[in-house]
Design a protein around this motif. Structure first.
Motif, PDB file in Angstrom:
ATOM      1  N   UNK A 252       9.768 -42.375  37.209  1.00  0.00           N
ATOM      2  CA  UNK A 252      11.117 -42.322  36.769  1.00  0.00           C
ATOM      3  C   UNK A 252      11.058 -42.586  35.424  1.00  0.00           C
ATOM      4  N   UNK A 253      10.157 -43.760  35.050  1.00  0.00           N
ATOM      5  CA  UNK A 253      10.226 -44.281  33.669  1.00  0.00           C
ATOM      6  C   UNK A 253       9.345 -43.437  32.755  1.00  0.00           C
ATOM      7  N   UNK A 254       8.595 -42.473  33.050  1.00  0.00           N
ATOM      8  CA  UNK A 254       7.548 -41.955  32.296  1.00  0.00           C
ATOM      9  C   UNK A 254       8.531 -40.914  31.346  1.00  0.00           C
ATOM     10  N   UNK A 255       8.225 -41.025  30.061  1.00  0.00           N
ATOM     11  CA  UNK A 255       8.990 -40.128  29.198  1.00  0.00           C
ATOM     12  C   UNK A 255       8.950 -38.470  29.754  1.00  0.00           C
ATOM     13  N   UNK A 256       9.736 -37.892  29.600  1.00  0.00           N
ATOM     14  CA  UNK A 256      10.021 -36.332  29.752  1.00  0.00           C
ATOM     15  C   UNK A 256       9.881 -35.494  28.460  1.00  0.00           C
ATOM     16  N   UNK A 257       8.812 -34.833  28.173  1.00  0.00           N
ATOM     17  CA  UNK A 257       8.438 -34.180  27.004  1.00  0.00           C
ATOM     18  C   UNK A 257       7.979 -32.928  27.129  1.00  0.00           C
ATOM     19  N   UNK A 258       8.698 -31.773  26.761  1.00  0.00           N
ATOM     20  CA  UNK A 258       8.211 -30.277  27.054  1.00  0.00           C
ATOM     21  C   UNK A 258       9.084 -29.516  25.854  1.00  0.00           C
ATOM     22  N   UNK A 259       8.222 -28.460  25.209  1.00  0.00           N
ATOM     23  CA  UNK A 259       9.338 -27.767  24.471  1.00  0.00           C
ATOM     24  C   UNK A 259       8.658 -26.345  24.463  1.00  0.00           C
ATOM     25  N   UNK A 260       9.378 -25.250  24.287  1.00  0.00           N
ATOM     26  CA  UNK A 260       8.781 -23.867  24.068  1.00  0.00           C
ATOM     27  C   UNK A 260       9.554 -23.241  22.983  1.00  0.00           C
TER      28      UNK A 260
END
Length: 208
Positions: free
Chosen positions: A69-77
């Motif tokens: 829950x605390x881990x950053x969410x990072x993703x892009x296209x």
């Protein structure tokens, strides 16, 4: 009670034609109780051990849940914007490709105006790109980590109608490190207005 037991035992033996051994001791209730007590104590110890292990497992699950829950969410296209089918390049020098058509940008780490991804946290990331081009020019593409080339792909002018190239890499990045794409000198990449053939993608595998 003991007399009743002796009487019943004698009666049973007589009925079966057996001799009665009046010297044989009667059932020792105290001994049997001690045996039963030992069994119960053993089961209680096992139950306490299982309860302790279950508590540890619940704590581990809770900690893992908190980390997720605390881990950053990072993703892009991202792809490239065009109102008609066109291309980027060829250029007289190696040029940074700006994938300005942002399709996904969870966490906002990718900047569609500059074409640069900036790591929000120290971690291990995965990046991938795909390129499409007409065959009248070569197509050379590279991912750069900062100012250093990391991985590349090259498609020679083969005379075929369409050329495709792709590559990917796992990178360990410190907070603030940047990643971008470059087009090689005297090459080009196709930009369509609809299907997003040429793309740049990245996401965080896990923070460290």
């Amino acid at each position: 009670m003991q007399l009743i037991q002796i009487f019943l035992f004698t009666l049973l033996c007589v009925c079966e034609g057996e001799e009665v051994d009046f010297m044989k001791p009667a059932l020792n209730i105290h001994t049997e109780f001690l045996k039963l007590q030992a069994v119960v104590e053993g089961l209680t110890e096992q139950l306490n051990a299982v309860k302790s292990e279950l508590t540890e497992q619940k704590s581990l699950v809770y900690n893992l849940k908190q980390q997720i829950e605390e881990s950053p969410k990072v993703a892009f296209t991202a792809s490239m914007t065009s109102t008609v089918n066109s291309h980027r390049g060829p250029f007289s020098s190696e040029t940074k490709l700006i994938f300005d058509k942002v399709l996904t940008n969870v966490g906002g780490a990718y900047d569609g105006t500059t074409g640069v991804f900036t790591a929000p946290v120290k971690g291990v990331y995965y990046f991938r790109y795909s390129g499409n081009a007409f065959a009248s020019h070569d197509m050379g593409l590279s991912i750069f980590k900062g100012g250093s080339r990391f991985v590349s792909s090259y498609e020679y002018n083969s005379g075929e109608k369409n050329d495709n190239a792709s590559n990917g890499a796992v990178m360990q990045l410190d907070t603030g490190e940047q990643v971008h794409m470059r087009l090689w000198i005297r090459s080009w990449v196709f930009v369509d207005y609809r299907y997003n053939y040429s793309t740049f993608t990245g996401y965080l595998l896990y923070p460290i």
